[in-house]
Design a protein around this motif. Structure first.
Motif, mmCIF file in Angstrom:
data_model
loop_
_atom_site.group_PDB
_atom_site.id
_atom_site.type_symbol
_atom_site.label_atom_id
_atom_site.label_comp_id
_atom_site.label_asym_id
_atom_site.label_seq_id
_atom_site.Cartn_x
_atom_site.Cartn_y
_atom_site.Cartn_z
ATOM 1 N N GLU A 183 0.828 -1.206 0.000
ATOM 2 C CA GLU A 183 0.000 0.000 0.000
ATOM 3 C C GLU A 183 0.863 1.257 0.000
ATOM 4 O OE1 GLU A 183 -2.763 -0.157 3.192
ATOM 5 O OE2 GLU A 183 -3.876 -1.869 2.365
ATOM 6 N N GLU A 184 1.998 1.232 0.722
ATOM 7 C CA GLU A 184 2.894 2.388 0.743
ATOM 8 C C GLU A 184 3.508 2.638 -0.625
ATOM 9 O OE1 GLU A 184 4.870 2.542 5.121
ATOM 10 O OE2 GLU A 184 5.192 0.700 3.992
ATOM 11 N N ARG A 185 3.873 1.557 -1.332
ATOM 12 C CA ARG A 185 4.427 1.703 -2.679
ATOM 13 C C ARG A 185 3.388 2.304 -3.623
ATOM 14 N NH1 ARG A 185 6.450 -3.637 -1.739
ATOM 15 N NH2 ARG A 185 4.902 -4.476 -3.171
ATOM 16 N N GLU A 186 2.151 1.817 -3.501
ATOM 17 C CA GLU A 186 1.087 2.333 -4.362
ATOM 18 C C GLU A 186 0.837 3.815 -4.104
ATOM 19 O OE1 GLU A 186 -2.198 -0.234 -3.617
ATOM 20 O OE2 GLU A 186 -1.464 -1.845 -4.926
ATOM 21 N N ARG A 187 0.878 4.217 -2.826
ATOM 22 C CA ARG A 187 0.684 5.633 -2.504
ATOM 23 C C ARG A 187 1.829 6.478 -3.057
ATOM 24 N NH1 ARG A 187 -1.323 3.759 2.564
ATOM 25 N NH2 ARG A 187 0.721 4.008 3.508
ATOM 26 N N ALA A 188 3.062 5.953 -2.948
ATOM 27 C CA ALA A 188 4.218 6.705 -3.433
ATOM 28 C C ALA A 188 4.156 6.918 -4.940
ATOM 29 C CB ALA A 188 5.510 5.976 -3.052
ATOM 30 N N LEU A 189 3.581 5.944 -5.654
ATOM 31 C CA LEU A 189 3.543 6.004 -7.114
ATOM 32 C C LEU A 189 2.237 6.584 -7.662
ATOM 33 C CD1 LEU A 189 5.226 2.573 -7.804
ATOM 34 C CD2 LEU A 189 6.076 4.760 -8.642
ATOM 35 N N ALA A 190 1.287 6.862 -6.772
ATOM 36 C CA ALA A 190 -0.009 7.374 -7.228
ATOM 37 C C ALA A 190 0.171 8.667 -8.013
ATOM 38 C CB ALA A 190 -0.930 7.609 -6.033
ATOM 39 N N GLY A 191 -0.287 8.660 -9.241
ATOM 40 C CA GLY A 191 -0.214 9.846 -10.087
ATOM 41 C C GLY A 191 1.169 10.180 -10.603
#
Length: 269
Positions: A183-191
Protein backbone atom coordinates in the motif's frame (compact mmCIF):
# COMPACT_ATOMS: atom_id res chain seq x y z
CA UNK A 1 23.20 -4.67 -45.61
CA UNK A 2 22.91 -0.87 -45.57
CA UNK A 3 25.62 1.74 -46.00
CA UNK A 4 25.90 2.18 -42.21
CA UNK A 5 26.40 -1.55 -41.71
CA UNK A 6 29.10 -1.67 -44.41
CA UNK A 7 30.88 1.23 -42.71
CA UNK A 8 30.70 -0.44 -39.32
CA UNK A 9 32.10 -3.67 -40.75
CA UNK A 10 34.90 -1.77 -42.46
CA UNK A 11 35.86 0.00 -39.24
CA UNK A 12 35.65 -3.12 -37.07
CA UNK A 13 39.36 -4.07 -37.43
CA UNK A 14 40.37 -0.54 -36.41
CA UNK A 15 38.02 -0.57 -33.41
CA UNK A 16 39.30 -4.00 -32.35
CA UNK A 17 42.88 -2.75 -32.63
CA UNK A 18 42.25 0.33 -30.48
CA UNK A 19 39.79 -1.38 -28.13
CA UNK A 20 40.56 -5.12 -28.08
CA UNK A 21 37.39 -7.17 -27.45
CA UNK A 22 37.06 -7.99 -23.76
CA UNK A 23 34.43 -9.72 -21.66
CA UNK A 24 32.59 -6.95 -19.78
CA UNK A 25 32.41 -9.09 -16.64
CA UNK A 26 35.86 -10.62 -16.21
CA UNK A 27 37.99 -8.82 -18.79
CA UNK A 28 39.03 -11.96 -20.68
CA UNK A 29 39.97 -11.55 -24.34
CA UNK A 30 37.20 -12.24 -26.86
CA UNK A 31 37.18 -12.92 -30.60
CA UNK A 32 34.60 -10.18 -31.29
CA UNK A 33 33.02 -7.21 -29.55
CA UNK A 34 29.67 -7.38 -27.79
CA UNK A 35 29.65 -10.73 -26.03
CA UNK A 36 30.73 -12.61 -22.93
CA UNK A 37 33.39 -15.23 -22.40
CA UNK A 38 32.20 -18.86 -22.07
CA UNK A 39 32.72 -18.90 -18.29
CA UNK A 40 30.62 -15.76 -17.77
CA UNK A 41 27.93 -16.99 -20.17
CA UNK A 42 27.63 -20.07 -17.97
CA UNK A 43 27.04 -17.88 -14.90
CA UNK A 44 23.87 -16.34 -16.36
CA UNK A 45 20.73 -18.16 -15.26
CA UNK A 46 17.80 -18.33 -17.67
CA UNK A 47 14.31 -18.72 -16.13
CA UNK A 48 13.34 -22.34 -16.47
CA UNK A 49 10.22 -24.49 -16.52
CA UNK A 50 7.88 -25.24 -14.98
CA UNK A 51 7.06 -21.63 -14.18
CA UNK A 52 3.95 -19.50 -13.84
CA UNK A 53 2.63 -18.61 -17.27
CA UNK A 54 1.94 -15.05 -16.09
CA UNK A 55 4.65 -13.91 -13.66
CA UNK A 56 7.36 -16.48 -14.53
CA UNK A 57 7.99 -17.53 -10.94
CA UNK A 58 9.03 -21.19 -10.59
CA UNK A 59 6.18 -23.62 -9.94
CA UNK A 60 6.55 -25.99 -7.02
CA UNK A 61 5.29 -29.02 -8.93
CA UNK A 62 7.18 -30.70 -11.74
CA UNK A 63 3.77 -31.68 -13.17
CA UNK A 64 2.73 -28.07 -13.75
CA UNK A 65 1.54 -27.37 -17.26
CA UNK A 66 2.79 -24.55 -19.49
CA UNK A 67 -0.46 -22.59 -19.10
CA UNK A 68 -0.65 -22.99 -15.30
CA UNK A 69 -0.54 -19.95 -13.04
CA UNK A 70 0.96 -19.65 -9.56
CA UNK A 71 -1.26 -19.19 -6.51
CA UNK A 72 -0.38 -15.49 -6.19
CA UNK A 73 -1.54 -14.71 -9.76
CA UNK A 74 -4.71 -16.75 -9.31
CA UNK A 75 -5.54 -15.10 -5.99
CA UNK A 76 -4.74 -11.55 -7.16
CA UNK A 77 -4.57 -11.44 -10.99
CA UNK A 78 -2.08 -8.81 -12.19
CA UNK A 79 -3.02 -6.05 -14.60
CA UNK A 80 -0.29 -7.08 -17.05
CA UNK A 81 -0.60 -9.98 -19.50
CA UNK A 82 2.72 -11.64 -18.75
CA UNK A 83 6.39 -11.19 -17.86
CA UNK A 84 9.35 -12.06 -20.07
CA UNK A 85 12.80 -12.08 -18.45
CA UNK A 86 16.07 -12.86 -20.17
CA UNK A 87 17.78 -13.94 -16.94
CA UNK A 88 17.22 -14.58 -13.26
CA UNK A 89 18.77 -11.84 -11.13
CA UNK A 90 22.01 -13.32 -9.77
CA UNK A 91 25.57 -12.08 -9.29
CA UNK A 92 26.44 -12.23 -13.01
CA UNK A 93 23.32 -10.39 -14.22
CA UNK A 94 23.68 -7.91 -11.35
CA UNK A 95 27.22 -7.01 -12.45
CA UNK A 96 26.07 -6.53 -16.03
CA UNK A 97 23.26 -4.24 -14.87
CA UNK A 98 25.62 -2.26 -12.63
CA UNK A 99 28.00 -1.71 -15.54
CA UNK A 100 25.17 -0.76 -17.87
CA UNK A 101 22.97 1.28 -15.55
CA UNK A 102 25.40 2.96 -13.19
CA UNK A 103 28.78 2.47 -14.86
CA UNK A 104 27.95 4.21 -18.13
CA UNK A 105 28.59 1.08 -20.22
CA UNK A 106 25.78 1.82 -22.67
CA UNK A 107 27.52 -0.33 -25.30
CA UNK A 108 26.07 -3.30 -23.37
CA UNK A 109 22.55 -2.40 -24.57
CA UNK A 110 22.66 -4.52 -27.77
CA UNK A 111 23.84 -7.61 -25.86
CA UNK A 112 21.20 -7.29 -23.13
CA UNK A 113 18.48 -6.57 -25.69
CA UNK A 114 19.39 -9.61 -27.79
CA UNK A 115 18.99 -11.80 -24.72
CA UNK A 116 15.59 -10.25 -23.99
CA UNK A 117 14.50 -10.60 -27.64
CA UNK A 118 15.27 -14.32 -27.58
CA UNK A 119 12.59 -14.76 -24.89
CA UNK A 120 9.85 -12.68 -26.53
CA UNK A 121 7.22 -14.65 -28.43
CA UNK A 122 5.49 -13.03 -31.35
CA UNK A 123 2.16 -11.43 -30.42
CA UNK A 124 -0.78 -11.89 -32.76
CA UNK A 125 -1.91 -9.01 -34.92
CA UNK A 126 0.07 -5.89 -35.69
CA UNK A 127 3.55 -5.36 -34.22
CA UNK A 128 3.67 -4.55 -30.52
CA UNK A 129 4.56 -1.09 -29.29
CA UNK A 130 7.82 -1.01 -27.31
CA UNK A 131 7.49 1.41 -24.39
CA UNK A 132 10.32 1.94 -21.88
CA UNK A 133 9.73 2.57 -18.18
CA UNK A 134 10.31 6.33 -17.77
CA UNK A 135 12.78 8.17 -15.56
CA UNK A 136 11.97 11.43 -13.86
CA UNK A 137 13.63 14.31 -15.69
CA UNK A 138 16.02 14.98 -12.80
CA UNK A 139 17.15 11.36 -12.70
CA UNK A 140 17.57 11.42 -16.48
CA UNK A 141 19.66 14.56 -16.15
CA UNK A 142 21.84 12.98 -13.43
CA UNK A 143 22.42 9.69 -15.26
CA UNK A 144 22.49 11.09 -18.78
CA UNK A 145 20.36 8.33 -20.30
CA UNK A 146 17.39 6.09 -19.62
CA UNK A 147 18.66 2.51 -19.65
CA UNK A 148 15.16 1.16 -20.38
CA UNK A 149 14.90 3.40 -23.45
CA UNK A 150 18.25 2.12 -24.74
CA UNK A 151 17.03 -1.47 -24.38
CA UNK A 152 13.72 -0.66 -26.09
CA UNK A 153 15.56 0.96 -29.02
CA UNK A 154 17.73 -2.14 -29.47
CA UNK A 155 14.69 -4.42 -29.23
CA UNK A 156 13.09 -2.43 -32.04
CA UNK A 157 16.18 -3.13 -34.16
CA UNK A 158 15.64 -6.87 -33.64
CA UNK A 159 12.11 -6.58 -35.05
CA UNK A 160 10.26 -7.16 -31.76
CA UNK A 161 8.06 -4.11 -32.15
CA UNK A 162 7.75 -0.42 -32.91
CA UNK A 163 9.49 2.02 -30.59
CA UNK A 164 7.49 4.69 -28.75
CA UNK A 165 10.33 5.95 -26.60
CA UNK A 166 8.53 8.68 -24.65
CA UNK A 167 4.99 7.31 -24.41
CA UNK A 168 5.18 7.39 -20.62
CA UNK A 169 6.25 10.30 -18.44
CA UNK A 170 7.10 10.32 -14.74
CA UNK A 171 5.44 13.49 -13.45
CA UNK A 172 6.91 13.44 -9.95
CA UNK A 173 9.99 12.14 -8.22
CA UNK A 174 9.27 9.12 -6.07
CA UNK A 175 11.18 8.01 -2.97
CA UNK A 176 13.09 4.77 -2.75
CA UNK A 177 10.58 1.92 -2.64
CA UNK A 178 12.87 -0.27 -0.52
CA UNK A 179 11.27 -1.45 2.69
CA UNK A 180 7.83 -0.12 1.77
CA UNK A 181 4.76 -2.32 1.91
CA UNK A 182 2.42 -2.76 -1.03
CA UNK A 183 0.00 0.00 0.00
CA UNK A 184 2.89 2.39 0.74
CA UNK A 185 4.43 1.70 -2.68
CA UNK A 186 1.09 2.33 -4.36
CA UNK A 187 0.68 5.63 -2.50
CA UNK A 188 4.22 6.71 -3.43
CA UNK A 189 3.54 6.00 -7.11
CA UNK A 190 -0.01 7.37 -7.23
CA UNK A 191 -0.21 9.85 -10.09
CA UNK A 192 3.51 9.60 -10.75
CA UNK A 193 3.35 7.95 -14.19
CA UNK A 194 1.12 8.95 -17.09
CA UNK A 195 0.80 8.45 -20.84
CA UNK A 196 1.81 11.60 -22.71
CA UNK A 197 -1.13 13.24 -24.45
CA UNK A 198 0.58 13.01 -27.85
CA UNK A 199 1.08 9.24 -27.42
CA UNK A 200 -2.47 8.30 -26.43
CA UNK A 201 -3.54 7.67 -30.03
CA UNK A 202 -0.50 5.44 -30.60
CA UNK A 203 -1.12 3.44 -27.43
CA UNK A 204 -4.87 2.92 -27.91
CA UNK A 205 -5.87 -0.61 -28.99
CA UNK A 206 -2.23 -1.74 -29.23
CA UNK A 207 -0.36 -4.62 -27.61
CA UNK A 208 2.36 -3.01 -25.50
CA UNK A 209 5.72 -4.43 -24.44
CA UNK A 210 6.84 -2.47 -21.38
CA UNK A 211 10.66 -2.57 -21.28
CA UNK A 212 12.94 -2.29 -18.25
CA UNK A 213 16.29 -3.60 -17.06
CA UNK A 214 15.38 -5.24 -13.73
CA UNK A 215 12.01 -6.34 -12.34
CA UNK A 216 11.59 -6.95 -8.62
CA UNK A 217 8.51 -5.91 -6.66
CA UNK A 218 6.37 -4.94 -9.63
CA UNK A 219 5.37 -1.56 -8.17
CA UNK A 220 6.71 0.66 -10.94
CA UNK A 221 5.74 -1.69 -13.76
CA UNK A 222 2.22 -1.96 -12.29
CA UNK A 223 1.88 1.83 -12.28
CA UNK A 224 3.05 1.92 -15.91
CA UNK A 225 0.69 -0.91 -16.87
CA UNK A 226 -2.34 0.80 -15.31
CA UNK A 227 -1.49 4.06 -17.07
CA UNK A 228 -1.21 2.30 -20.43
CA UNK A 229 -4.43 0.32 -19.99
CA UNK A 230 -6.28 3.45 -18.89
CA UNK A 231 -5.11 5.06 -22.13
CA UNK A 232 -6.74 2.26 -24.11
CA UNK A 233 -3.93 -0.26 -24.61
CA UNK A 234 -5.15 -3.72 -25.60
CA UNK A 235 -2.60 -5.54 -23.44
CA UNK A 236 0.68 -4.93 -21.63
CA UNK A 237 3.48 -7.48 -21.44
CA UNK A 238 6.59 -6.74 -19.38
CA UNK A 239 10.04 -7.50 -20.79
CA UNK A 240 13.21 -7.14 -18.72
CA UNK A 241 16.80 -8.33 -18.68
CA UNK A 242 16.81 -9.65 -15.09
CA UNK A 243 13.93 -10.86 -12.92
CA UNK A 244 14.40 -11.05 -9.16
CA UNK A 245 12.83 -14.30 -7.98
CA UNK A 246 12.55 -15.32 -4.34
CA UNK A 247 15.16 -17.95 -3.61
CA UNK A 248 17.43 -16.91 -6.49
CA UNK A 249 20.34 -16.55 -4.13
CA UNK A 250 20.30 -12.76 -3.86
CA UNK A 251 18.55 -12.52 -0.50
CA UNK A 252 15.42 -10.42 -0.05
CA UNK A 253 13.79 -9.00 -3.14
CA UNK A 254 15.02 -5.49 -3.79
CA UNK A 255 13.06 -2.49 -5.03
CA UNK A 256 12.05 -2.85 -8.63
CA UNK A 257 14.63 -1.74 -11.20
CA UNK A 258 17.16 -1.01 -8.44
CA UNK A 259 20.47 -2.77 -7.98
CA UNK A 260 21.84 -3.00 -4.40
CA UNK A 261 24.12 0.00 -4.75
CA UNK A 262 21.29 2.28 -5.85
CA UNK A 263 18.36 1.59 -3.55
CA UNK A 264 18.97 4.65 -1.37
CA UNK A 265 19.13 7.06 -4.30
CA UNK A 266 16.33 9.65 -4.24
CA UNK A 267 13.85 9.34 -7.08
CA UNK A 268 14.70 5.67 -7.60
CA UNK A 269 12.48 3.90 -10.09
Amino acid sequence: MGWGSHLAEGLRPVVDLVYPPRCPLCGSALATQGGLCPDCWSELEVPGDPSCSTCQRPMGSAQAMKADQCYACLADPPEHSGIVAATVYNDASRRLILNFKHGGRIALAPLLARLIAARIDELSGEPALLVPVPLHRWRLWQRGYNQAALLARELAKTGKGELEVDALVRRKRTPSLGGLGREERERALAGAIEVRARSVARVAKRDIILVDDVLTSGATSSACTVALLNAGAKSVHIACFARVIDGSGMGKARPETETPEAITAPGAT
